[in-house]
Design a protein around this motif. Sequence first.
Motif, PDB file in Angstrom:
ATOM      1  N   VAL A  87      11.612  13.870 -11.604  1.00 52.41           N
ATOM      2  CA  VAL A  87      11.666  14.911 -10.715  1.00 52.41           C
ATOM      3  C   VAL A  87      12.389  14.834  -9.628  1.00 52.41           C
ATOM      4  N   GLU A  88      12.064  13.758  -8.545  1.00 52.65           N
ATOM      5  CA  GLU A  88      12.694  13.121  -7.630  1.00 52.65           C
ATOM      6  C   GLU A  88      12.848  11.748  -7.171  1.00 52.65           C
ATOM      7  N   SER A  89      12.027  11.538  -7.386  1.00 50.22           N
ATOM      8  CA  SER A  89      12.177   9.242  -6.843  1.00 50.22           C
ATOM      9  C   SER A  89      10.803   9.246  -6.893  1.00 50.22           C
ATOM     10  N   LEU A  90      10.571   7.625  -7.509  1.00 53.22           N
ATOM     11  CA  LEU A  90       9.131   6.978  -6.569  1.00 53.22           C
ATOM     12  C   LEU A  90       8.822   7.162  -5.253  1.00 53.22           C
ATOM     13  N   ALA A  91      10.148   8.026  -4.438  1.00 55.84           N
ATOM     14  CA  ALA A  91       9.385   7.339  -2.867  1.00 55.84           C
ATOM     15  C   ALA A  91       9.254   8.658  -2.642  1.00 55.84           C
ATOM     16  N   LYS A 231       7.181 -12.162  -2.632  1.00 60.74           N
ATOM     17  CA  LYS A 231       7.093 -11.073  -1.220  1.00 60.74           C
ATOM     18  C   LYS A 231       6.870  -9.812  -2.285  1.00 60.74           C
ATOM     19  N   PRO A 232       5.457  -9.321  -2.157  1.00 58.26           N
ATOM     20  CA  PRO A 232       5.035  -8.188  -3.145  1.00 58.26           C
ATOM     21  C   PRO A 232       6.782  -6.932  -2.260  1.00 58.26           C
ATOM     22  N   GLU A 233       6.811  -6.129  -3.379  1.00 55.76           N
ATOM     23  CA  GLU A 233       7.714  -4.746  -3.463  1.00 55.76           C
ATOM     24  C   GLU A 233       7.616  -3.849  -2.946  1.00 55.76           C
ATOM     25  N   PHE A 234       6.907  -3.134  -1.441  1.00 60.41           N
ATOM     26  CA  PHE A 234       6.567  -2.526  -1.106  1.00 60.41           C
ATOM     27  C   PHE A 234       7.525  -1.054  -0.689  1.00 60.41           C
ATOM     28  N   LEU A 235       7.026  -0.352  -0.761  1.00 60.81           N
ATOM     29  CA  LEU A 235       7.755   0.799  -0.560  1.00 60.81           C
ATOM     30  C   LEU A 235       8.130   1.804   0.885  1.00 60.81           C
ATOM     31  N   ILE A 236       8.287   1.678   1.751  1.00 63.89           N
ATOM     32  CA  ILE A 236       7.478   1.586   3.124  1.00 63.89           C
ATOM     33  C   ILE A 236       8.756   3.091   4.041  1.00 63.89           C
ATOM     34  N   PRO A 237       8.144   3.833   3.724  1.00 61.75           N
ATOM     35  CA  PRO A 237       8.414   5.448   4.315  1.00 61.75           C
ATOM     36  C   PRO A 237       9.597   4.706   5.852  1.00 61.75           C
ATOM     37  N   PHE A 238      10.397   5.439   6.481  1.00 61.12           N
ATOM     38  CA  PHE A 238      11.650   5.595   7.826  1.00 61.12           C
ATOM     39  C   PHE A 238      12.696   3.857   7.337  1.00 61.12           C
ATOM     40  N   ASP A 240      12.359   1.954   3.637  1.00 66.17           N
ATOM     41  CA  ASP A 240      13.065   1.365   2.477  1.00 66.17           C
ATOM     42  C   ASP A 240      13.616   3.260   2.271  1.00 66.17           C
ATOM     43  N   PHE A 241      12.954   4.123   2.696  1.00 61.83           N
ATOM     44  CA  PHE A 241      13.488   5.743   2.623  1.00 61.83           C
ATOM     45  C   PHE A 241      13.285   6.965   3.578  1.00 61.83           C
ATOM     46  N   SER A 242      13.631   7.814   3.351  1.00 65.95           N
ATOM     47  CA  SER A 242      13.291   8.793   4.582  1.00 65.95           C
ATOM     48  C   SER A 242      12.352   9.809   4.178  1.00 65.95           C
ATOM     49  N   PRO A 243      11.289  10.351   4.681  1.00 66.46           N
ATOM     50  CA  PRO A 243      10.243  11.398   3.552  1.00 66.46           C
ATOM     51  C   PRO A 243      11.140  12.392   3.947  1.00 66.46           C
ATOM     52  N   PHE A 244      11.902  12.889   4.585  1.00 72.19           N
ATOM     53  CA  PHE A 244      12.394  14.214   4.590  1.00 72.19           C
ATOM     54  C   PHE A 244      13.421  14.393   3.163  1.00 72.19           C
ATOM     55  N   SER A 245      13.982  13.273   3.433  1.00 74.37           N
ATOM     56  CA  SER A 245      15.329  12.855   1.908  1.00 74.37           C
ATOM     57  C   SER A 245      14.327  13.477   0.440  1.00 74.37           C
ATOM     58  N   ALA A 301      -1.491   3.863   1.208  1.00 75.92           N
ATOM     59  CA  ALA A 301      -1.589   2.644  -0.373  1.00 75.92           C
ATOM     60  C   ALA A 301       0.426   3.731  -0.305  1.00 75.92           C
ATOM     61  N   SER A 302       0.336   5.004  -0.318  1.00 73.00           N
ATOM     62  CA  SER A 302       1.530   6.178   0.146  1.00 73.00           C
ATOM     63  C   SER A 302       2.406   5.304   0.697  1.00 73.00           C
ATOM     64  N   MET A 303       1.588   4.582   2.061  1.00 73.92           N
ATOM     65  CA  MET A 303       2.909   4.387   3.257  1.00 73.92           C
ATOM     66  C   MET A 303       3.385   2.158   2.567  1.00 73.92           C
ATOM     67  N   LEU A 304       2.772   2.417   1.704  1.00 76.46           N
ATOM     68  CA  LEU A 304       3.500   0.744   1.377  1.00 76.46           C
ATOM     69  C   LEU A 304       3.902   0.347  -0.632  1.00 76.46           C
ATOM     70  N   GLY A 305       3.304   1.885  -0.474  1.00 75.74           N
ATOM     71  CA  GLY A 305       4.335   2.411  -2.481  1.00 75.74           C
ATOM     72  C   GLY A 305       3.269   1.815  -3.339  1.00 75.74           C
ATOM     73  N   GLY A 306       2.307   1.969  -3.204  1.00 73.28           N
ATOM     74  CA  GLY A 306       1.040   1.891  -3.653  1.00 73.28           C
ATOM     75  C   GLY A 306       0.416   2.946  -4.089  1.00 73.28           C
ATOM     76  N   PRO A 307      -0.354   2.797  -5.660  1.00 68.10           N
ATOM     77  CA  PRO A 307      -0.983   4.657  -6.694  1.00 68.10           C
ATOM     78  C   PRO A 307      -2.242   4.875  -5.317  1.00 68.10           C
ATOM     79  N   PRO A 308      -1.990   5.913  -5.262  1.00 66.30           N
ATOM     80  CA  PRO A 308      -3.267   6.481  -4.180  1.00 66.30           C
ATOM     81  C   PRO A 308      -4.602   5.695  -4.698  1.00 66.30           C
ATOM     82  N   ASN A 309      -5.515   5.880  -4.310  1.00 69.05           N
ATOM     83  CA  ASN A 309      -6.752   5.284  -4.110  1.00 69.05           C
ATOM     84  C   ASN A 309      -8.047   6.272  -4.403  1.00 69.05           C
TER      85      ASN A 309
END
Length: 458
Positions: A87-91, A231-238, A240-245, A301-309
Amino acid sequence: MNANEKVLDVRDVPKWNKWLILSLQHLFAMFGATILVPFLTEMSPSVALITSGLGTLSYLIITKGQIPAYLGSSFAFITPIIVATQVESLAGAMVGAFLVGIVYGIVALLINLAGVDWLLNILPPVVVGPVIMVIGLGLAPTAIDMTMNDADGNYSLTFLGVAAITLTITIVASVFFKGFWKIIPILLGIVGGYLVALFAGVVNTQDIKASWNELTSASSIGEFLSAVFTKPEFLIPFVDFSPFSVISLSIVGIMVPIALVTITEHIGDQMVLSKVTGQNFIKKPGLHRSLLGDGIATVIASMLGGPPNTTYGENIGVLAITRVFSVFVIGGAAVLAIFFGFIDIIAVVIESIPTPVMGGVSILLFGIIASSGLRMLIDNNVDLGKNRNLIIASVILVIGIGGMYIEVQLPDFDLQLSGMALSAIIGVVLNLILPGRDKVTNNPDQMFEADQDERQVS
């Protein structure tokens, strides 16, 4: 060893020569499920390992080191993450997971202010038990698929044989071995199954050889360190992406309702853990602390791009089998998970464990989750002879295991409730509206009186 005998209690520190092995066992027990979730959702397995370790350590701190629970990737979020990504993206899915963690925090605050009775009235054993059974039995097809089918989805007698030997080794070690060997059946099963898989030609060693060649061919310290660490593939808000977008009502509708399932699972895990260890964790350190710990782990987890725990039934199964309850063992597993997430060759070796080996062990561990739900019904004297209780349990089981879902599509809003979330919601509604509700004993001081009497008699 008596069924109620503790090898190590919650705050006991194991001897250094056993600590590593006991922690490794928990690492291997959670590894298959924790890594399977990112594989199915196209996320980074290394990040999943790291965030599960960080989440577990934060959980142990928040619960004052009083609850021996490991947190790993939640299966309840597999479908929501996939749908949210489409629907949106992984972010966007990660922002949704962040909101789930916030819901945990809100519920924890309400429990801290108003007590736990209101939540236990909404989620009594007649609801929680079947939902836990749904989680365990819902995982059964995954375990059987790993056991029987190769990478192309074709039936494989070789895979089935490897899985059967792995399961046999695990059962034999748990039932017949003595002393220290008796308390590491999961690790023995995985190691034994891995060796069998090597002889059967099931293990793909290409990545291991490539990683080893890179290590041995390093001509400088810089090249060696580069070969050792990844180097792990982190996905970090602000960053790697803007949370508001990426936030939308669709993301909220897809992700947030699953919080009811995982909160239900969490309560069940706390009850099962309390039964297994003989300590009432709902009272001390309190359900509000354990829920907050779970929520903070999901936020991390969500702030590093990992699955919810979520608290892991697989590791509760290890606790039940081994009778080793030490939080230091759990903490050691968390540290190892973080370490393995950054070490290339170790991660490659672990990822080379073939699916039939993990499938063989998962048959036992996933079954223990389902059995824990059944045990909850029995221990809380839920009378399935009463039509009310029978209806609630039956509807939850069929809807959850059958995979029923509700999907509502509107111009700017899509809502999908998966089988687990839907079964939990319907179970809660049925419990509230059907007459003849049992008087559930919610007094934490009384919840385990029967168990204490049994231990005194034994």
